[in-house]
Each structure stands twice: as C-alpha cells, then as structure tokens.
Design an enzyme around this catalytic site. Structure first.
Site, PDB file in Angstrom:
ATOM      1  N   CYS A   1       0.808  -1.102  -0.029  1.00  0.00           N
ATOM      2  CA  CYS A   1       0.121   0.010   0.259  1.00  0.00           C
ATOM      3  C   CYS A   1       0.690   1.259   0.077  1.00  0.00           C
ATOM      4  CB  CYS A   1      -1.215   0.197   1.185  1.00  0.00           C
ATOM      5  SG  CYS A   1      -2.273  -1.234   1.013  1.00  0.00           S
TER       6      CYS A   1
ATOM      7  N   GLN B   1       3.959   2.557  -0.832  1.00  0.00           N
ATOM      8  CA  GLN B   1       4.532   3.183  -2.039  1.00  0.00           C
ATOM      9  C   GLN B   1       3.355   3.387  -3.108  1.00  0.00           C
ATOM     10  OE1 GLN B   1       8.234   2.125  -3.423  1.00  0.00           O
ATOM     11  NE2 GLN B   1       7.823   1.815  -5.326  1.00  0.00           N
ATOM     12  N   LYS B   2       2.535   2.399  -3.358  1.00  0.00           N
ATOM     13  CA  LYS B   2       1.521   2.566  -4.695  1.00  0.00           C
ATOM     14  C   LYS B   2       0.514   3.721  -3.817  1.00  0.00           C
ATOM     15  CE  LYS B   2      -1.944  -0.240  -3.840  1.00  0.00           C
ATOM     16  NZ  LYS B   2      -3.336  -0.031  -3.525  1.00  0.00           N
TER      17      LYS B   2
END
Ligand code: UDX
Ligand code: UDX
Length: 466
Positions: A278, A280-281
C-alpha cells in the site's frame, strides 16, 4: 430490510480476511468470495487449513468456523453477483507499468472489468462497495460504467476503505479504530445504501466508531492515512542517518519523542525502509493526482517520502559493501527475513528485494532464510526487477530452510524482517560457523548489541552511532 447475500470480488489479503470476519459476526448473511484465480480459490477451499493462500495470525480459526456455514469461496463470479444485494470490489490496483502515469498512477483496469461484469450480470438493484484503495473520484467512473452499460437496474456506490495491516488483520478487523463509509449522502437512495452497510458493521463495531462521509472524503482519507503513516517512517529513517553520524541512538530518540502525547509512540521504528502493497503505491498515486491538478508543491512534498525510502534501502546495502572492505564479490551474505514485515508471507515492495538486488549487482552470494516466504516467491520478486537473467538470480541467491545452515560460512548476517524467532537463536553457534570477522547488520534494530558483541560479532544497528 437487511442484506441476505454478499459477494466479494477478489480473494486476496484484504477480501479474504475481511469477508471471514463479516461472516463470523453476521451468521445470518451468506457471503461468497469470488476470484478469477482458480488456484487461489482452491487454496481457500483446501481441507488442510495450513494451505490457506494467506497467512495471518488467527485467520485459519475463523475460516474453520465459518467456511461452508455462511462463507463460500468460488470462481463463479456471475452467479455470486446475480444473487447478492451487496458487492464488495476488492481486486488489486497496482501501479501502472505502461502508458500515461506509468510508475505512478493506479491501474484501474481490474476495477473497470469488475464494474462492467456487475453491470452485465445484474438483474436487480445492487449496492457496490469499493474496498480496494482507489484514487479519489474513481466512484464516478464506476457509476458511469454501471449506469451506461447496465440493464436499467439501480446502483449505489459506496467507498469503504480497509485500514487493516497485514500480520494483525484479524485483530484490526475485530476491533477497528474506526470504519469509514462514504456514499451519496445527498439522496434518499444514497443514505439508505450507507445505512445498509453501517448496519452490517454495527453487528460488532460500536456505532460511534462508524464514520459516514461523502464518497470523495472516504476515498481520499484512505490515501491520506497511508501517506501520513509512511511519512512517519521516512521521517524517523531520515533521523536514523543523522543518528549514525552523531552517536545518537534512533531507538532512544524515538522513545523520547514518542512519549510526547502530541507525537505518540507508533510508527517510529527505524527500518531498512517501509514496504507492503500500500504505502508506495498510494503515495505515488497521491503524487500523480496532485500533479494532474497542477499542484506541484504538494506533489513534490509527498514524493520526497518515497525518495527517502529508496535512499534508506540503498544506504543499507552500501553500508554492507563498505564495511566488508569495499568488496562483496564472491562473499556469502545471509539474509534473515524476506517478508516486508513480520507475521506475514507477503513480500510486495519488501525492502529486502532492493537490498538483495544491489548486493547481487556487486556479485555477492546471498543465502536467504524466511520462516514463511516460499522460494518461488523470492525468485519471482527478483526476476520482476529485470536487473539480470532469472538463471543468474538462481545461481547467485539460494533459499535455505534452516537459519543455521543459511549462516554457515557467511561473512555477514543481515536482518531484513523483524521476525520474533531471530531473537531466540543460538547466536554463539551462528558465530562459530561464520567467517571472521563476523558482521551483523541489524536493519530492524531487534537484536541485543551487548550480547552479540560479547560473543565476538561486529554489530551494526540501523540508526545507531558507535
Ligand atoms: C487489494 C488492493 O490491491 C488494495 O489496493 C486494496 O487496498 C485492497 O485490495 P490485496 O487484497 O492485498 O489488495 O490484493 P491481492 O491479494 O492481489 O488480491 C486481489 C485479488 O483479486 C487476486 O486474488 C486477484 O486474482 C483477484 N482479481 C483481480 C479478480 O478476481 N478479478 C480481477 O479482475 C482482478
Ligand atoms: C498499511 C496500513 O497500516 C494499513 O492501515 C493499510 O490499510 C494498508 O497499509 P501494511 O502495509 O499491512 O498496512 O503494514 P504496516 O504495518 O503499516 O507497515 C508498512 C511498512 O512500514 C512495513 O514494511 C513496516 O516494516 C514499515 N514500518 C512500520 C517501519 O519501518 N517502521 C514502523 O515504525 C512501522
């Protein structure tokens, strides 16, 4: 009238555990979790509960209780959609790897496919719930697809982001800090849909902890929560580098500032960098959204959190090379841990991947031990980077089932994941089997420095000076 049938599209880390808990808490509702991945569904249906596709403490007990009672796993997506009044979309939304927004924007391909499928199949009114983390305003795209390709039935779209963390998913679901439900609170139908979902959670979550908002606030709150958490890790990691130069100890600094109730103690553990599916994205996604509105200062501000995280991983591998006399070529280096954090077999965006890749580029031989991650996953993670041929990855890196064997004849041990069992090892035995000087790079700051130094190790802890 309450909901009788729920369908969840996507049997992953979020969909699986979330539906298992709803099934447990709402025995009168039948829940079918569907997925296009046949082997994943087969694994969820496996008689042997140790074969569930996702490892989460406490999960197999819940599945044992509800599977076949009111929780079902199936590949028949159409049937499950058709018979349900409420449909959760919990498919993955990876960062785009092509075209506009490549490397930053969320790839909404699967979300759109789900919306089209729901529209095609539905013969009665449905509530569609976004469970996947989505860019703000995705609900309007879903609504447009549903309304324009459907059979004239009515759809209400809700956003209900998941705040569970892997490794503590069951606990987070059973006693959440809050449940967030966004919907169209300007219309009667919208309000009814919101209340329908509130009633489901109210089976076990106190009403004051169920927040209702408009759809856009809900979508944006999820990205905001992850951005703030990731920012704290990057902040403390930025301090870890300063600690190393000044003789301060980052754990002591974290404790001292964490006791300030305005700051608080959580998310202040210095590390080799955050990982997981989650953080970084979602930050890249936030940066992309900011840029697309022309908000460059806001975009740059958040992008720096990622830059700091990449730097932390690079710094860790650089330090290993420098300490091992500037060459690791042909040397054996042991990795304890590969998962992005303890108590999960998930490796998405794990810092271990980049650290390994950097060291392999220096021609190190790496031996990996992780209590829960399978060898195929580790090779797939490395191959995905495309830095070298898969055969070379296989040749340079080996995955070992026994930690003592992994450390035998090694020049250095690097701790990549904070698994509790690492603290219990017979470190004297490990030391005796290693090349001298025997180095430990504790990337999670979990081991006892004095004890290891008295055995003879040269010990390096992330964020600690002398
Ligand atoms: C997902 C999202 O990635 C994340 O943004 C969100 O916050 C939670 O849901 P996760 O559950 O961890 O995270 O993803 P993953 O374990 O990859 O599961 C998604 C599942 O959806 C996969 O099993 C995949 O096979 C399935 N899927 C995907 C479908 O069934 N249909 C599709 O069209 C696409
Ligand atoms: C996160 C959010 O916590 C959750 O609310 C959201 O729904 C999904 O993303 P998760 O990715 O499972 O959950 O893990 P989390 O516990 O948040 O850790 C993320 C990364 O940060 C891990 O690599 C962890 O090791 C690292 N971390 C966390 C630190 O390095 N230091 C800390 O103090 C805390």
């Amino acid at each position: 009238m309450g909901v009788k049938n729920i369908c969840c599209i996507g049997a992953g880390y979020v969909g699986g555990p979330t539906m298992a808990i709803i099934a447990q808490k709402c025995p009168q509702i039948n829940i079918t979790v569907v997925d296009i991945n046949e082997s994943r569904i087969a694994a969820w249906n496996d008689k042997d509960l140790s074969n569930l596709p996702i490892f989460e403490p406490g999960l197999s007990d819940v599945v044992k209780e509800v599977r076949g009672r009111n929780l079902f796993f199936s590949t028949d997506v159409d049937e499950a959609i058709d018979k349900s009044e409420l449909i959760f979309i919990s498919v993955n939304t990876p960062t785009k790897t092509y075209g506009k927004g490549k490397g930053m924007a969320a790839d909404l391909k699967y979300i759109e496919l789900c919306a089209r499928q729901i529209a095609r199949v539905s013969k009665s009114d449905k509530i569609v719930v976004e469970k996947s983390t989505l860019p703000v305003r995705t609900a309007s795209a879903i609504k447009s697809i549903l309304d324009n390709t459907g059979n004239g039935v009515q759809f209400q779209i809700l956003s209900n982001p998941e705040f569970l963390a892997e490794g503590t998913a069951v606990q987070d679901l059973v006693s959440p800090d809050r449940v967030l439900i966004g919907g169209d609170n300007t219309s009667k139908e919208g309000k009814n849909a919101i209340n329908t979902l509130v009633d489901i959670y109210a089976h076990w979550v106190p009403k004051e902890q169920i927040l209702t908002t408009n759809v856009w606030s809900s979508e944006l709150s999820k990205l905001t929560a992850n951005a703030f958490l990731a920012q704290r890790v990057s902040s403390i990691n930025a301090m870890s580098e300063i600690c190393e130069k000044t003789g301060a100890d980052v754990n002591e600094v974290a404790k001292a500032i964490g006791m300030d109730s305005r700051i608080g103690p959580k998310f202040l553990k210095a590390s080799i960098g955050f990982g997981g599916s989650c953080f970084q994205k979602d930050i890249l996604n936030l940066v992309y959204i900011a840029k697309s509105y022309g908000l460059y200062e806001a975009a740059n501000y958040w992008e720096q959190v990622i830059i700091m995280n990449d730097h932390q991983k690079q710094r860790f591998s650089d330090n290993i090379v420098k300490t091992l006399y500037n060459t690791v070529s042909g040397k054996k280096i042991t990795f304890l841990g590969w998962a992005f954090k303890k108590d999960t077999n998930d490796t998405r965006e794990s810092a271990a991947i980049n650290v390994a890749d950097n060291l392999l580029s220096e021609q190190a031989n790496i031996s990996v031990y992780d209590p829960k991650v399978i060898p195929e996953r580790i090779y797939a993670d490395l191959d995905y980077l495309n830095t070298r041929y898969p055969e070379e990855n296989k040749e340079l890196l080996s995955v070992v089932k026994d930690p003592y064997e992994a450390c035998q004849d090694s020049h250095c041990v690097a701790i990549l994941t904070e698994w509790d069992e690492f603290k219990e090892y017979d470190w004297k035995r490990i030391y005796n089997g290693m090349k001298k000087p025997a180095f430990i790079f504790d990337g999670r700051g979990i081991l006892n420095k004095n004890e290891l130094e008295s055995i003879g190790f040269v010990y390096y802890k992330i964020g600690s000076g002398e």
